[in-house]
Design an enzyme around this catalytic site. Sequence first.
Site, PDB file in Angstrom:
ATOM      1  N   LYS A   1     -14.354   0.515  -3.509  1.00  0.00           N
ATOM      2  CA  LYS A   1     -15.401   0.914  -2.555  1.00  0.00           C
ATOM      3  C   LYS A   1     -16.491   1.701  -3.271  1.00  0.00           C
ATOM      4  O   LYS A   1     -17.681   1.457  -3.058  1.00  0.00           O
ATOM      5  CB  LYS A   1     -14.804   1.832  -1.472  1.00  0.00           C
ATOM      6  CG  LYS A   1     -13.875   1.154  -0.509  1.00  0.00           C
ATOM      7  CD  LYS A   1     -13.467   2.130   0.585  1.00  0.00           C
ATOM      8  CE  LYS A   1     -12.253   1.638   1.319  1.00  0.00           C
ATOM      9  NZ  LYS A   1     -11.633   2.636   2.172  1.00  0.00           N
TER      10      LYS A   1
ATOM     11  N   GLU B   1       0.822  -1.202   0.000  1.00  0.00           N
ATOM     12  CA  GLU B   1       0.000   0.000   0.000  1.00  0.00           C
ATOM     13  C   GLU B   1       0.863   1.263   0.000  1.00  0.00           C
ATOM     14  O   GLU B   1       0.438   2.323  -0.423  1.00  0.00           O
ATOM     15  CB  GLU B   1      -0.916  -0.030   1.240  1.00  0.00           C
ATOM     16  CG  GLU B   1      -2.309   0.504   0.976  1.00  0.00           C
ATOM     17  CD  GLU B   1      -3.273   0.223   2.109  1.00  0.00           C
ATOM     18  OE1 GLU B   1      -4.152  -0.638   1.925  1.00  0.00           O
ATOM     19  OE2 GLU B   1      -3.158   0.842   3.182  1.00  0.00           O
TER      20      GLU B   1
ATOM     21  N   HIS C   1       7.519 -26.957  -1.106  1.00  0.00           N
ATOM     22  CA  HIS C   1       6.841 -28.088  -1.740  1.00  0.00           C
ATOM     23  C   HIS C   1       5.653 -27.628  -2.582  1.00  0.00           C
ATOM     24  O   HIS C   1       4.862 -28.446  -3.025  1.00  0.00           O
ATOM     25  CB  HIS C   1       6.403 -29.091  -0.665  1.00  0.00           C
ATOM     26  CG  HIS C   1       7.583 -29.642   0.085  1.00  0.00           C
ATOM     27  ND1 HIS C   1       8.141 -30.869  -0.191  1.00  0.00           N
ATOM     28  CD2 HIS C   1       8.353 -29.096   1.061  1.00  0.00           C
ATOM     29  CE1 HIS C   1       9.192 -31.067   0.594  1.00  0.00           C
ATOM     30  NE2 HIS C   1       9.332 -30.007   1.366  1.00  0.00           N
TER      31      HIS C   1
HETATM   32  O1  PA5 Z   1      -3.565   1.311   6.012  1.00  0.00           O
HETATM   33  C1  PA5 Z   1      -4.657   1.775   5.782  1.00  0.00           C
HETATM   34  O2  PA5 Z   1      -4.856   3.003   5.761  1.00  0.00           O
HETATM   35  C2  PA5 Z   1      -5.850   0.898   5.531  1.00  0.00           C
HETATM   36  O3  PA5 Z   1      -5.511  -0.442   5.477  1.00  0.00           O
HETATM   37  C3  PA5 Z   1      -6.858   1.070   6.646  1.00  0.00           C
HETATM   38  O4  PA5 Z   1      -6.261   0.743   7.864  1.00  0.00           O
HETATM   39  C4  PA5 Z   1      -8.083   0.203   6.413  1.00  0.00           C
HETATM   40  O5  PA5 Z   1      -8.661   0.515   5.187  1.00  0.00           O
HETATM   41  C5  PA5 Z   1      -9.100   0.410   7.509  1.00  0.00           C
HETATM   42  O6  PA5 Z   1      -9.450   1.758   7.609  1.00  0.00           O
HETATM   43  P1  PA5 Z   1     -10.169   2.318   8.894  1.00  0.00           P
HETATM   44  O7  PA5 Z   1      -9.243   2.165  10.042  1.00  0.00           O
HETATM   45  O8  PA5 Z   1     -10.449   3.750   8.587  1.00  0.00           O
HETATM   46  O9  PA5 Z   1     -11.425   1.507   9.075  1.00  0.00           O
END
Ligand code: PA5
Length: 447
Positions: A424, A289, A310
């Site tokens: 989303k 990310e 394996h």
């Molecule tokens: O690293 C990130 O920003 C995302 O993985 C969020 O943690 C994830 O989408 C969850 O978001 P939130 O904490 O707002 O529910």
Amino acid sequence: MSNLKISDRFVKSFLTETLVQKGLENAEKARQTLLQKTGQGKEFLGWVDLPSQTSSEDLQRIRKAAETIQSHSQYLVVVGIGGSYLGARAVIEALTPEFSAQELHKKSVKIIYAGHHLDADYHSRLLAFLENKEFSVNVISKSGTTTEPAIAFRLLLSLLERKYGRENVKNRVFATTDKQKGALKQLADEYGFPTFIIPDDVGGRYSVLTPVGLLPIAAAGFSINKLIDGAKQMEAELKSKTAFEGNIATTYATIRNSLYASGKKIEILVSYTPALSFVSEWWKQLFGESEGKTTKGIFPASVQFTTDLHSMGQYIQDGERILMETTIKVESPKQDVYLTEKSDDRDGLNYLAGKKLSEVNQSAMLGTLIAHQDGGVPSIEITVPVINEEIIGELLYFFEFACGVSGYMLGVNPFDQPGVEDYKNNMFALLGKKGYEKRKEEILGHI
Ligand code: PA5
């Protein structure tokens, strides 16, 4: 001095001195950008100073909440997704023995995860399972509006209300969220849930050392003080050592970026203990990310050896040569197993008599590292002495720091995630959420 060591012995033949030297110069620039908070995403650098700024009062409040949970609950359901659950799970799974967990951590509760996907079967089974159990919920969402945890929490809250009565729910729900924004914060205020704050300047995937990770880890019976101490030690080292003085995070960032530039597009995190499998999941999110942007970035993958030798071993050894590896090597198990001689030797294993199982595992590791080097897969080695809270704290902070440096070296903002919004928005449109009518028409026109 931290307890982590990094070695480039299985990488050297893939890189030139000049490339590495240039990489180290870039890495040092990136480290300075991170420390001086002058780069892209600088408003999300709270995690850099987090370990040293966490007070004993902060930790005590979390421990007290954990004790409350332990005093009345058999289970704690941790509701969150992505950065709001992977860190806690990584630490808890690394430290929880596969067997006799309850005996070893008498005070702990068993941790269950929810809200990290939308599977109906999982959630219906979970609700049925919890019906006659004593449980609490730690709902974790920085935005307070993420669909997956919001749905799971709605379901669990209804069950809690039915079991314990609305007025008692506040003893069973712990909310970890933004200090003022979001539906979860509003709900917490309305019901009077104890609330833990996720700092504004710490993004989800860098939040494991905030209450996001610390409350579930403490409830699971592990020392959050030791975890933070380990991270603090690593923070001090990575802040003080330059790239030219053997800073392990800049070394790691330099090697992986140099290999990427030479065509190694995929990095596989390798561990030889199943305990670290969720550390790999956390690491994949952290790097994926942070770096996968503007059509750039190393693709983070993971395997667990020798299990996956394996299944994935063939590809890694002989498939397309776009792979690099980072192996986490644990020097000593907590408890070793000795192999003994058998009179019949029907299984042909008497040649191992007198050896420890860890020696066999280490030989598998060394054999694999050599084979992969010979097959064109360079391997970075990261060695830790043992798995415990301090070492995990060091490891988490090390990867976070290396990721920040690495992202800046690559030329991306390592602290945003614009790409995750697309699915989303389509999902909201398909589900008929207000305001998404036009998008629904558009996307249905694509299929
Ligand atoms: O690293 C990130 O920003 C995302 O993985 C969020 O943690 C994830 O989408 C969850 O978001 P939130 O904490 O707002 O529910």
